[in-house]
Design a protein around this motif. Structure first.
Motif, mmCIF file in Angstrom:
data_model
loop_
_atom_site.group_PDB
_atom_site.id
_atom_site.type_symbol
_atom_site.label_atom_id
_atom_site.label_comp_id
_atom_site.label_asym_id
_atom_site.label_seq_id
_atom_site.Cartn_x
_atom_site.Cartn_y
_atom_site.Cartn_z
ATOM 1 N N VAL A 532 2.970 -5.225 0.558
ATOM 2 C CA VAL A 532 1.934 -4.964 -0.443
ATOM 3 C C VAL A 532 1.020 -3.901 0.137
ATOM 4 N N ALA A 533 0.824 -2.817 -0.604
ATOM 5 C CA ALA A 533 0.036 -1.714 -0.045
ATOM 6 C C ALA A 533 -0.723 -0.969 -1.129
ATOM 7 N N HIS A 534 -1.926 -0.557 -0.771
ATOM 8 C CA HIS A 534 -2.689 0.352 -1.631
ATOM 9 C C HIS A 534 -2.503 1.787 -1.151
ATOM 10 N N ARG A 535 -2.312 1.941 0.171
ATOM 11 C CA ARG A 535 -2.047 3.280 0.704
ATOM 12 C C ARG A 535 -0.568 3.590 0.460
ATOM 13 N N LEU A 536 -0.310 4.364 -0.532
ATOM 14 C CA LEU A 536 1.079 4.620 -0.925
ATOM 15 C C LEU A 536 1.831 5.435 0.122
ATOM 16 N N SER A 537 1.095 6.089 1.011
ATOM 17 C CA SER A 537 1.767 6.866 2.062
ATOM 18 C C SER A 537 2.525 5.954 3.026
ATOM 19 N N ALA A 570 3.576 7.778 -10.145
ATOM 20 C CA ALA A 570 3.232 9.166 -9.826
ATOM 21 C C ALA A 570 1.743 9.397 -10.015
ATOM 22 N N GLU A 571 1.191 8.788 -11.045
ATOM 23 C CA GLU A 571 -0.257 8.923 -11.298
ATOM 24 C C GLU A 571 -1.055 8.314 -10.156
ATOM 25 N N LEU A 572 -0.642 7.115 -9.689
ATOM 26 C CA LEU A 572 -1.329 6.452 -8.578
ATOM 27 C C LEU A 572 -1.203 7.283 -7.301
ATOM 28 N N TYR A 573 0.006 7.765 -7.052
ATOM 29 C CA TYR A 573 0.263 8.512 -5.824
ATOM 30 C C TYR A 573 -0.531 9.813 -5.799
#
Length: 579
Positions: A532-537, A570-573
């Protein structure tokens, strides 16, 4: 309610019946010794009356008997105190053990919906109050009742007229005590509940001090505390004041009894004749009248304390009687560990009126790394709670290695996972013990290797005592990043078949995060992993990325595929890397 609680309290005393029986025997000896003293004293007085009629031989014998009776009473009280202390504190130890065990079988939903400070208050303050009331009951109730019955019996044997007057007036003292105690019970309930609220608030304020100071919210927190503290003061004052009326009220009645005994006894002593009594006998009656009043005052105090104790006992029993988590199957299965996980038509909500996850389907193959992303509140952490069976699904099923997780034991299920959460938790003990929490028999070499893999070794060596540095107050002497690195090291030491990483690197600096991610990549090879991650990197290399919104998977695929779709992912990233 009180009768029900009282029955439960009496049930707690059953294993200690032998101690209670011996305590009652000691109470009999103690009362007998105390009641014989006035008899010997009265006899001695009768042998002192009249000029030249003093019989020093008899008086000396009576003095020896008085000393022996006093010694028997004192020794009996000493033994009785030991027995009562052992009984009361063993019961409280048993209650604390039961509460501790209960916390491990309560559903997570109970712990999520109750303030930790209130639970703490029940396990500490309420049990302490209960033990005080129980101890007072054992110590004073037995001797009080035996004293009252014995004195009445002796009085009736000496002079039934005086004894009858005492017996008739006795119920007034009992009725007053019962009347006041009945009306103070609700104040004790309010006091116990408010004390729990205050403990919860204090716990919250202590843990949140940095945030309070950062937002200059000290005045508001003080107002909140003052409000609860004032409520506790008011409830405590009412409970104490009204319960304190019992003692002076019963004393008034008992003093009246003493006066009646004095007047009637004096009249009999003056009248002489067959109905008359001697001065020594009158002194016995007056001594007994004083002793007769004392247990009523003690019992009134016991009633007051016991009201408070029963209130606290009910709060303890409320937790003990909470419904346990769903019991394990009688014949649980334990499939070989492969790492396949599937969700089939899973529906779940924390509240019936607010559905969260509906008809959720997912198939994860062994060895795959699955990243779960989406806005806050979309159900990411809820999925983890369901995978670990912290909560059970409302409908549908979750299978691990083709087996419904509800047919496995929780221990078996959870032993297959290593878990690193955003909210770090460290136990009391040293840094070494915290890393080895999931593998207590790990060698020093294994612990150091896990710390190095988590890139925690360098900061641990800089601590005052290295790996033997004590962890204070769940890690308050460490930074958030350091605490998280220790939790990562804990998971790396266990090397479980499957991994759950819920924002596992959220508190770590970017440079260290890159190193930890590299270690995670090595660790996840061949292991099924949920990230689970918010940092998509941090999840670009995941085999499958699940994009969740409102409890549903709206997109699924690899990082490059999802970017090409130019959808929600894509929008989130792009929002995170917009220049």
């Amino acid at each position: 309610m009180k009768n029900s609680t009282m029955k439960k309290v009496l049930k707690l005393t059953k294993p200690y019946g032998i101690f209670i029986a011996f305590s009652i025997i000691c109470a009999l000896f103690s009362v007998a010794g105390a009641l014989l003293i006035p008899v010997f004293t009265g006899d001695a007085i009768d042998y002192m009356l009249g000029e030249g009629k003093v019989d020093f031989g008899v008086i000396s014998t009576k003095v020896i008997l008085i000393a022996a009776a006093a010694a028997i009473a004192a020794l009996s009280q000493y033994v009785m105190a030991i027995l009562n202390n052992k009984t009361a504190y063993c019961i409280c130890r048993s209650l604390r053990n039961r509460l501790s065990e209960k916390l491990h079988v309560l559903p997570v939903s109970f712990l999520d919906s109750h303030a930790s400070g209130d639970i703490l208050s029940r396990m500490t303050a309420d049990i302490d109050t209960f033990s005080d009331g129980l101890l007072m009951g054992f110590t004073q109730l037995f001797t009080g009742i035996i004293t009252i019955v014995s004195i009445l019996a002796i009085m009736f044997s000496i002079n039934w007229t005086i004894a009858l007057a005492v017996f008739v007036l006795t119920p007034f003292s009992i009725l007053i005590a019962r009347f006041i105690a009945f009306r103070t019970h609700r104040y004790f309930i309010e006091q116990a509940q408010t004390r729990g609220d205050e403990t919860a608030l204090v716990n919250e304020l202590i843990e949140g001090q940095p945030v309070l100071k950062a937002f200059a919210a000290q005045e508001k927190s003080l107002r909140d505390f003052d409000e609860v503290n004032e409520k506790l003061r008011s409830a405590s004052l009412k409970a104490t004041f009204f319960s304190s009326l019992v003692n002076p009220s019963t004393r008034l009645i008992n003093n009246f009894v003493y006066a009646i005994v004095t007047l009637i006894g004096a009249a009999f002593a003056i009248s002489g004749g067959s109905a008359g009594i001697t001065i020594g006998t009158l002194s016995v009656f007056l001594s007994y009248a004083g002793q007769y009043a004392k247990p009523f005052n003690e019992i009134s105090s016991v009633v007051t304390e016991f009201q408070n104790a029963l209130t606290c006992a009910k709060r303890i029993f409320d937790i003990l009687e909470e419904e346990n988590q769903t019991p394990e199957k009688e014949d649980p299965v334990s499939p070989p560990v492969e790492g396949n996980v599937s969700f089939k038509n899973v529906c779940f909500s924390y509240s019936k009126n607010r559905p969260l996850i509906e008809n959720f389907n997912l198939n994860v193959k062994a060895g795959q790394s699955v990243a779960i992303v989406g806005p806050t509140g979309c159900g990411k952490t809820t999925l983890i709670n369901l995978i670990m069976r912290f909560y059970d699904v409302n409908s549908g099923s979750i299978n691990v290695d083709s087996c419904d997780i509800r047919s496995m034991t929780r221990h078996d299920l959870r032993s297959r996972y290593g878990m690193v959460l955003q909210d770090t938790w460290l136990s009391g003990g040293t840094v070494r013990e915290n890393i080895a929490y999931g593998k207590p028999d790990a060698s020093d070499e294994e612990i150091v290797a896990a710390a190095k893999a988590a890139h925690a070794h360098s900061f641990i060596k800089r601590l005052p005592q290295g790996y033997d540095t004590p962890v204070v107050a769940s890690g308050s002497n460490l930074s958030a990043g350091q605490r998280q690195l220790l939790c990562i090291a804990r998971a790396m030491l266990v090397l479980p078949p499957m991994l759950i990483l819920d924002e596992a690197t959220s508190s770590i600096d970017t440079r260290t995060e890159m190193k930890v991610q590299s270690a995670f990549s090595m660790m996840m090879k061949g292991r099924t992993s949920f990230i689970v991650a918010h940092r998509l990197s941090t999840i670009r290399q995941a085999d499958v990325i699940l994009v969740m919104k409102n409890g549903k998977i709206i997109e699924q695929g690899k990082h490059g595929e999802l970017l090409k779709k130019n959808g929600f992912y894509a929008e989130l990233y792009n929002s995170q890397f917009a220049r």
